[in-house]
Design a protein around this motif. Structure first.
Motif, PDB file in Angstrom:
ATOM      1  N   HIS A 131       0.869  -1.177   0.000  1.00 50.56           N
ATOM      2  CA  HIS A 131       0.000   0.000   0.000  1.00 50.56           C
ATOM      3  C   HIS A 131       0.910   1.233   0.000  1.00 50.56           C
ATOM      4  O   HIS A 131       1.029   1.942   0.998  1.00 50.56           O
ATOM      5  CB  HIS A 131      -0.934  -0.027   1.206  1.00 50.56           C
ATOM      6  N   SER A 132       1.520   1.474  -1.137  1.00 54.64           N
ATOM      7  CA  SER A 132       2.654   2.401  -1.199  1.00 54.64           C
ATOM      8  C   SER A 132       2.293   3.846  -0.900  1.00 54.64           C
ATOM      9  O   SER A 132       3.116   4.600  -0.362  1.00 54.64           O
ATOM     10  CB  SER A 132       3.306   2.318  -2.580  1.00 54.64           C
ATOM     11  N   ALA A 133       1.072   4.288  -1.258  1.00 55.00           N
ATOM     12  CA  ALA A 133       0.726   5.705  -1.063  1.00 55.00           C
ATOM     13  C   ALA A 133       0.770   6.111   0.404  1.00 55.00           C
ATOM     14  O   ALA A 133       0.904   7.297   0.720  1.00 55.00           O
ATOM     15  CB  ALA A 133      -0.647   6.006  -1.653  1.00 55.00           C
ATOM     16  N   ARG A 134       0.669   5.161   1.311  1.00 59.98           N
ATOM     17  CA  ARG A 134       0.804   5.479   2.738  1.00 59.98           C
ATOM     18  C   ARG A 134       2.202   5.987   3.067  1.00 59.98           C
ATOM     19  O   ARG A 134       2.403   6.623   4.105  1.00 59.98           O
ATOM     20  CB  ARG A 134       0.505   4.235   3.575  1.00 59.98           C
ATOM     21  N   PHE A 135       3.182   5.681   2.185  1.00 61.77           N
ATOM     22  CA  PHE A 135       4.571   6.030   2.459  1.00 61.77           C
ATOM     23  C   PHE A 135       5.068   7.160   1.560  1.00 61.77           C
ATOM     24  O   PHE A 135       6.273   7.416   1.503  1.00 61.77           O
ATOM     25  CB  PHE A 135       5.453   4.787   2.296  1.00 61.77           C
ATOM     26  N   ASP A 136       4.146   7.802   0.860  1.00 60.95           N
ATOM     27  CA  ASP A 136       4.520   8.955   0.052  1.00 60.95           C
ATOM     28  C   ASP A 136       4.992  10.069   0.989  1.00 60.95           C
ATOM     29  O   ASP A 136       4.345  10.333   2.017  1.00 60.95           O
ATOM     30  CB  ASP A 136       3.304   9.422  -0.750  1.00 60.95           C
ATOM     31  N   PRO A 137       6.107  10.736   0.709  1.00 63.34           N
ATOM     32  CA  PRO A 137       6.634  11.760   1.624  1.00 63.34           C
ATOM     33  C   PRO A 137       5.612  12.802   2.068  1.00 63.34           C
ATOM     34  O   PRO A 137       5.545  13.111   3.269  1.00 63.34           O
ATOM     35  CB  PRO A 137       7.785  12.373   0.827  1.00 63.34           C
ATOM     36  N   PRO A 138       4.777  13.392   1.174  1.00 65.93           N
ATOM     37  CA  PRO A 138       3.807  14.372   1.675  1.00 65.93           C
ATOM     38  C   PRO A 138       2.728  13.746   2.549  1.00 65.93           C
ATOM     39  O   PRO A 138       2.200  14.404   3.454  1.00 65.93           O
ATOM     40  CB  PRO A 138       3.215  14.983   0.397  1.00 65.93           C
ATOM     41  N   VAL A 139       2.409  12.468   2.315  1.00 65.31           N
ATOM     42  CA  VAL A 139       1.438  11.784   3.169  1.00 65.31           C
ATOM     43  C   VAL A 139       2.048  11.535   4.540  1.00 65.31           C
ATOM     44  O   VAL A 139       1.390  11.734   5.581  1.00 65.31           O
ATOM     45  CB  VAL A 139       0.967  10.465   2.517  1.00 65.31           C
ATOM     46  N   LEU A 140       3.289  11.110   4.569  1.00 71.55           N
ATOM     47  CA  LEU A 140       3.969  10.928   5.857  1.00 71.55           C
ATOM     48  C   LEU A 140       4.055  12.246   6.620  1.00 71.55           C
ATOM     49  O   LEU A 140       3.901  12.284   7.852  1.00 71.55           O
ATOM     50  CB  LEU A 140       5.367  10.356   5.633  1.00 71.55           C
ATOM     51  N   ARG A 141       4.303  13.337   5.895  1.00 70.14           N
ATOM     52  CA  ARG A 141       4.327  14.658   6.532  1.00 70.14           C
ATOM     53  C   ARG A 141       2.957  14.992   7.113  1.00 70.14           C
ATOM     54  O   ARG A 141       2.854  15.548   8.217  1.00 70.14           O
ATOM     55  CB  ARG A 141       4.752  15.706   5.500  1.00 70.14           C
ATOM     56  N   ALA A 142       1.907  14.645   6.388  1.00 71.79           N
ATOM     57  CA  ALA A 142       0.549  14.902   6.882  1.00 71.79           C
ATOM     58  C   ALA A 142       0.277  14.110   8.160  1.00 71.79           C
ATOM     59  O   ALA A 142      -0.303  14.640   9.122  1.00 71.79           O
ATOM     60  CB  ALA A 142      -0.472  14.549   5.805  1.00 71.79           C
ATOM     61  N   PHE A 143       0.692  12.843   8.200  1.00 69.25           N
ATOM     62  CA  PHE A 143       0.517  12.052   9.415  1.00 69.25           C
ATOM     63  C   PHE A 143       1.228  12.722  10.599  1.00 69.25           C
ATOM     64  O   PHE A 143       0.686  12.784  11.713  1.00 69.25           O
ATOM     65  CB  PHE A 143       1.078  10.637   9.218  1.00 69.25           C
ATOM     66  N   GLU A 144       2.427  13.220  10.346  1.00 71.81           N
ATOM     67  CA  GLU A 144       3.202  13.858  11.406  1.00 71.81           C
ATOM     68  C   GLU A 144       2.499  15.117  11.915  1.00 71.81           C
ATOM     69  O   GLU A 144       2.400  15.345  13.133  1.00 71.81           O
ATOM     70  CB  GLU A 144       4.593  14.210  10.877  1.00 71.81           C
ATOM     71  N   THR A 156     -12.703  14.944   7.756  1.00 67.47           N
ATOM     72  CA  THR A 156     -13.004  14.410   6.423  1.00 67.47           C
ATOM     73  C   THR A 156     -11.729  14.255   5.608  1.00 67.47           C
ATOM     74  O   THR A 156     -10.701  14.862   5.907  1.00 67.47           O
ATOM     75  CB  THR A 156     -13.955  15.339   5.627  1.00 67.47           C
ATOM     76  N   MET A 157     -11.843  13.448   4.558  1.00 66.88           N
ATOM     77  CA  MET A 157     -10.771  13.327   3.584  1.00 66.88           C
ATOM     78  C   MET A 157     -11.372  13.216   2.194  1.00 66.88           C
ATOM     79  O   MET A 157     -12.321  12.457   1.975  1.00 66.88           O
ATOM     80  CB  MET A 157      -9.904  12.091   3.846  1.00 66.88           C
ATOM     81  N   ASP A 158     -10.821  13.999   1.247  1.00 65.75           N
ATOM     82  CA  ASP A 158     -11.238  13.930  -0.155  1.00 65.75           C
ATOM     83  C   ASP A 158     -10.047  13.501  -0.994  1.00 65.75           C
ATOM     84  O   ASP A 158      -8.945  14.060  -0.868  1.00 65.75           O
ATOM     85  CB  ASP A 158     -11.741  15.293  -0.639  1.00 65.75           C
ATOM     86  N   TYR A 159     -10.282  12.513  -1.854  1.00 63.78           N
ATOM     87  CA  TYR A 159      -9.220  11.966  -2.707  1.00 63.78           C
ATOM     88  C   TYR A 159      -9.619  12.176  -4.158  1.00 63.78           C
ATOM     89  O   TYR A 159     -10.703  11.750  -4.588  1.00 63.78           O
ATOM     90  CB  TYR A 159      -9.048  10.474  -2.420  1.00 63.78           C
ATOM     91  N   PHE A 184     -11.297   0.821 -10.695  1.00 63.11           N
ATOM     92  CA  PHE A 184     -11.433   0.979  -9.243  1.00 63.11           C
ATOM     93  C   PHE A 184     -10.493   0.035  -8.504  1.00 63.11           C
ATOM     94  O   PHE A 184      -9.936   0.387  -7.462  1.00 63.11           O
ATOM     95  CB  PHE A 184     -12.879   0.755  -8.798  1.00 63.11           C
ATOM     96  N   ARG A 185     -10.305  -1.179  -9.026  1.00 68.79           N
ATOM     97  CA  ARG A 185      -9.324  -2.085  -8.412  1.00 68.79           C
ATOM     98  C   ARG A 185      -7.935  -1.442  -8.434  1.00 68.79           C
ATOM     99  O   ARG A 185      -7.145  -1.601  -7.501  1.00 68.79           O
ATOM    100  CB  ARG A 185      -9.252  -3.396  -9.192  1.00 68.79           C
ATOM    101  N   ASP A 186      -7.658  -0.717  -9.504  1.00 70.29           N
ATOM    102  CA  ASP A 186      -6.324  -0.170  -9.715  1.00 70.29           C
ATOM    103  C   ASP A 186      -6.066   1.049  -8.833  1.00 70.29           C
ATOM    104  O   ASP A 186      -5.056   1.110  -8.119  1.00 70.29           O
ATOM    105  CB  ASP A 186      -6.182   0.191 -11.199  1.00 70.29           C
ATOM    106  N   LEU A 187      -6.969   2.040  -8.874  1.00 69.56           N
ATOM    107  CA  LEU A 187      -6.740   3.291  -8.155  1.00 69.56           C
ATOM    108  C   LEU A 187      -7.637   3.464  -6.939  1.00 69.56           C
ATOM    109  O   LEU A 187      -7.251   4.134  -5.985  1.00 69.56           O
ATOM    110  CB  LEU A 187      -6.931   4.478  -9.108  1.00 69.56           C
ATOM    111  N   GLY A 188      -8.833   2.897  -6.997  1.00 66.06           N
ATOM    112  CA  GLY A 188      -9.728   3.016  -5.843  1.00 66.06           C
ATOM    113  C   GLY A 188      -9.139   2.418  -4.587  1.00 66.06           C
ATOM    114  O   GLY A 188      -9.379   2.897  -3.476  1.00 66.06           O
ATOM    115  N   VAL A 189      -8.320   1.373  -4.766  1.00 62.78           N
ATOM    116  CA  VAL A 189      -7.699   0.732  -3.609  1.00 62.78           C
ATOM    117  C   VAL A 189      -6.815   1.721  -2.855  1.00 62.78           C
ATOM    118  O   VAL A 189      -6.771   1.720  -1.613  1.00 62.78           O
ATOM    119  CB  VAL A 189      -6.902  -0.518  -4.066  1.00 62.78           C
ATOM    120  N   HIS A 190      -6.102   2.615  -3.582  1.00 67.67           N
ATOM    121  CA  HIS A 190      -5.282   3.629  -2.908  1.00 67.67           C
ATOM    122  C   HIS A 190      -6.155   4.526  -2.032  1.00 67.67           C
ATOM    123  O   HIS A 190      -5.805   4.833  -0.885  1.00 67.67           O
ATOM    124  CB  HIS A 190      -4.565   4.507  -3.940  1.00 67.67           C
ATOM    125  N   ALA A 191      -7.269   4.951  -2.607  1.00 69.82           N
ATOM    126  CA  ALA A 191      -8.154   5.843  -1.862  1.00 69.82           C
ATOM    127  C   ALA A 191      -8.663   5.175  -0.593  1.00 69.82           C
ATOM    128  O   ALA A 191      -8.718   5.803   0.478  1.00 69.82           O
ATOM    129  CB  ALA A 191      -9.329   6.266  -2.747  1.00 69.82           C
TER     130      ALA A 191
END
Length: 702
Positions: A131-144, A156-159, A184-191
């Motif tokens: 689940h690579s998008a969880r480790f995207d640098p701006p996403v990691l910054r958002a978690f922090e 809320t979250m909008d993707y 949706f299998r391809d990109l919806g899974v990221h969301a």
């Protein structure tokens, strides 16, 4: 969770990859940065892809299958194949005693995921999902920032994600076009897994999908979802049409918001500040814009200098997996998370598949037909189909999109949905027909579009015609296959003229048409009962807005290459249809190439003047050839510098000639003479617009 021994924690892992598609390059980039990893092999049935990937990243051995790969004794296997194969390959890898990192989605069904998890537990091996998008640098910054309380409680979250798939060059349709739920299998899974990361487990999911008809292969090209999670609500929008491309996340909280742009690798914080609301709005607007621009330029510089690698999320995800493996900690993405996401995706997929089946069932039942027409919904094809129906014939069409209702609902029209580049579609369409009119070809797009629609499509239909012993094959080629550069202005040209020696320099259309004509001629040598027609520029009602030969469209403006005195090789659409019908009836025309150009001539300027009278808002610019040659030289230099094709070249300018095309062979073999002609055709096309005196070139019909 199995416990690692001290020896296993310190070992160098022998790693193998199954699947040599584009995503494997990102895994290999990450793996070669890890000191405790030794990549021992890569397996893919497509040995060309496997060989290319191995050469690019120094992988010592390639294999065709996971079974063969087993001889390298890997410790870890990355499953990077299409989702339908994830379960079987993962089970096989676990039985080999390997840890497994499988690409998203984990599998096709939740039941498959459960089997994979049970096998991992039984074998005491680690199973994780990328689940690579969880480790995207701006996403990691958002978690922090969220952990620091920067936006308060998350609400809320909008993707929003737009995308495009690699161009289809022909051959068997890839999975993303065969499966209506694949987008949706391809990109919806990221969301979905990002929603869980920000808002907790998903509790309810509603999805809407739409078919806009803009994408030639995707059934559902717009997707919208509303998601209820444990801690808030989310929305998802996936599009294969919206531009510019986007990959953004908006996370809103009680005291601020986070805007994430995963393409630009930027996370921007918008705060609620003390004082008037207007001050907060202005501060966020000004500071956010400046910060966004600075970060965008900085990241572009990092990327250009190689300090920011492509897809850093995948590289970080792979790195975290091996850190966890070596330390004996749980993997960064547990298999249970992958199973939960797949369960929701499976629900969406079932809905999409059900609607796809309903659409299929609503289509008219297949009918028998004597004649197959490719390109039947195009300008020339429509005229041919109308003529055939008027004469009482039954006609079959190959279409990618819904045809006009007048054809779709006609009692003597059978419609086969699919792509000419797909051999299976052509095989279905050719069943039971006696005559084929092949007018289908790509008219625009990238080179792969012309490969599929023109070259591969022609190859498929010629091969199927030979297999099924079809009685007559009429192919619509083009005058663009000729060697214009080496002909002099005013030259008389017949079917013996030389073919274009450098088709790649003339453009995709001419290149594709030349390759397709060669395929038909090869078919003739193998017994194909074909007649090849080379019409000039076809005009008529419905093509009023098409610029003439030697004129290009730039925005809403026609740009004439030269002074407008180039003669146009015109032929009226009904006259071409006459020739096509006659070609199917005359056996002595089989194996011959026949030019179809009217002896009545008109130059670019006169044609454009008529167009302007019928279309008062038409904008036209006459560009002197010396200026165009200078522009072409400059563009070619830029093209060589950046390794890109350019729209204007010196070779193409040299190909613009006034020529006299001899149609004597068509008159001899088919008895063809233009029934309507240019002068009357112009009146039918442009109505009351004045038609200048039309000159006649006698050799054009002699």
């Amino acid at each position: 969770m199995p416990v690692m021994s001290t020896t296993e924690k310190r070992q160098t892992y022998r790693v193998a990859l199954v699947g040599a598609g584009y995503v494997s390059s990102y895994h290999l980039r990450a793996l070669r940065t890890l000191p405790n990893v030794d990549v021992v092999g890569i397996a893919d049935p497509d040995q060309t892809h496997a060989r290319q990937m191995a050469a690019a990243f120094g992988v010592p051995r390639i294999f065709q299958s996971l079974e063969e790969l087993a001889e390298t004794s890997p410790d870890v296997i990355h499953i990077l194949t299409p989702p339908a194969s994830h379960c079987d390959l993962t089970l096989q890898a676990l039985d080999m005693g390997c840890h497994v990192l499988v690409e998203k989605p984990m599998a096709i069904t939740a039941e498959e995921c459960a089997r994979m998890m049970a096998k991992a537990a039984a074998q005491q091996r680690i199973l994780s999902v990328n689940h690579s998008a969880r480790f995207d640098p701006p996403v990691l910054r958002a978690f922090e920032l969220i952990r620091q309380g920067a936006i308060g409680e998350v609400l809320t979250m909008d993707y929003v994600r737009s995308s495009e798939y690699p161009p289809y060059p022909g051959g068997a349709l890839p999975a993303h076009y065969r499966d209506p739920a694949y987008p949706f299998r391809d990109l919806g899974v990221h969301a979905l897994y990002l929603l869980e990361a920000f808002l907790g487990k998903i509790e309810n999911l509603q999805v809407w999908h739409q078919s806009t008809g803009r994408h030639p292969h995707l059934l559902f090209d717009e997707w919208r979802a509303q998601v209820a999670c444990e801690k808030g609500l989310g929305q998802v929008h996936l599009s294969w049409n919206s531009r510019p491309m986007q990959n953004t996340i908006l996370v809103q909280g009680t005291r601020g918001a986070l805007a994430i742009d995963s393409f630009l690798e930027i996370c921007t914080l918008r705060r609620t500040l003390p004082g008037p609301k207007t001050a907060s709005l202005l501060w966020n607007a000004i500071f956010g814009s400046v910060a966004h621009a600075v970060k965008a330029f900085w990241n572009a510089a990092l990327y250009a200098t190689g300090r920011l690698a492509p897809s850093p999320d995948i590289q970080r995800s792979v790195r975290e997996f091996y850190l966890a493996l070596a330390s004996g900690n749980p993997p960064p993405v547990r298999a249970e998370e992958g199973r939960r996401v797949v369960a929701w995706v499976e629900q969406v997929a079932q809905q999409a598949l059900a609607e796809s089946r309903l659409r299929e069932a609503a289509r008219p039942a297949p009918k028998s037909a004597r004649i197959l027409v490719t390109g039947g919904t195009g300008f020339l094809g429509r005229g041919l189909v109308k003529r055939l129906l008027a004469s009482g014939e039954s006609v079959r069409l190959i279409v990618r999109r819904e045809p006009p209702a007048a054809f779709r609902d006609h009692s003597r029209v059978d419609v086969v949905y699919g792509d000419l580049g797909d051999p299976a579609t052509v095989e279905r369409a050719i069943q039971g027909v006696d005559v084929i009119y092949h007018a289908g070809a790509a008219m625009s797009g990238c080179w792969e579009d012309f490969q599929a629609g023109t070259i591969c499509g022609t190859r498929n239909i010629v091969q199927a015609t030979l297999r099924h012993d079809v009685k007559k094959f009429v192919y619509v080629s083009s005058l663009s296959v000729l060697d214009y550069v080496n002909l002099s202005n005013g030259a008389h040209v017949d079917e013996s003229a030389a073919l274009e020696p450098f088709p790649e320099n003339r453009g995709f259309y001419a290149h594709g048409k030349l390759e397709a004509e060669k395929i038909v001629l090869e078919g003739v040598r193998n017994g194909l009962q074909a007649v090849i027609l080379r019409p000039g520029q076809i005009f008529g009602p419905g093509a009023e807005h098409v610029p003439p030969y030697g004129v290009v469209t730039v925005g809403s403006r026609w740009v004439v290459m030269g002074n407008g005195k180039t003669a146009l090789p015109l032929v009226f659409v009904d006259d071409v249809v006459d020739a096509m019908v006659e070609a199917a009836l005359h056996n002595d025309a089989v194996g011959h190439i026949l030019q179809l150009v009217d002896a009545e001539t008109i130059d670019q300027r006169d044609y454009i003047d008529i167009c302007r009278q019928a279309q008062p808002g038409l904008k036209v610019t006459y560009a002197p050839l010396p200026v165009l040659y200078c522009c072409a030289a400059g563009l070619q230099m830029l093209g060589r510098l950046f390794g890109r094709r350019v729209p204007l070249t010196i070779y193409r300018l040299r190909s613009i000639k006034s020529l006299v095309f001899d149609a004597a062979a068509a008159r001899e073999k088919l008895g063809w003479m233009p029934r309507v002609g240019v002068e009357e055709g112009m009146r039918q096309t442009f109505g009351r617009a004045a038609v200048p005196l039309i000159e006649s070139t006698e050799s054009g019909v002699s």
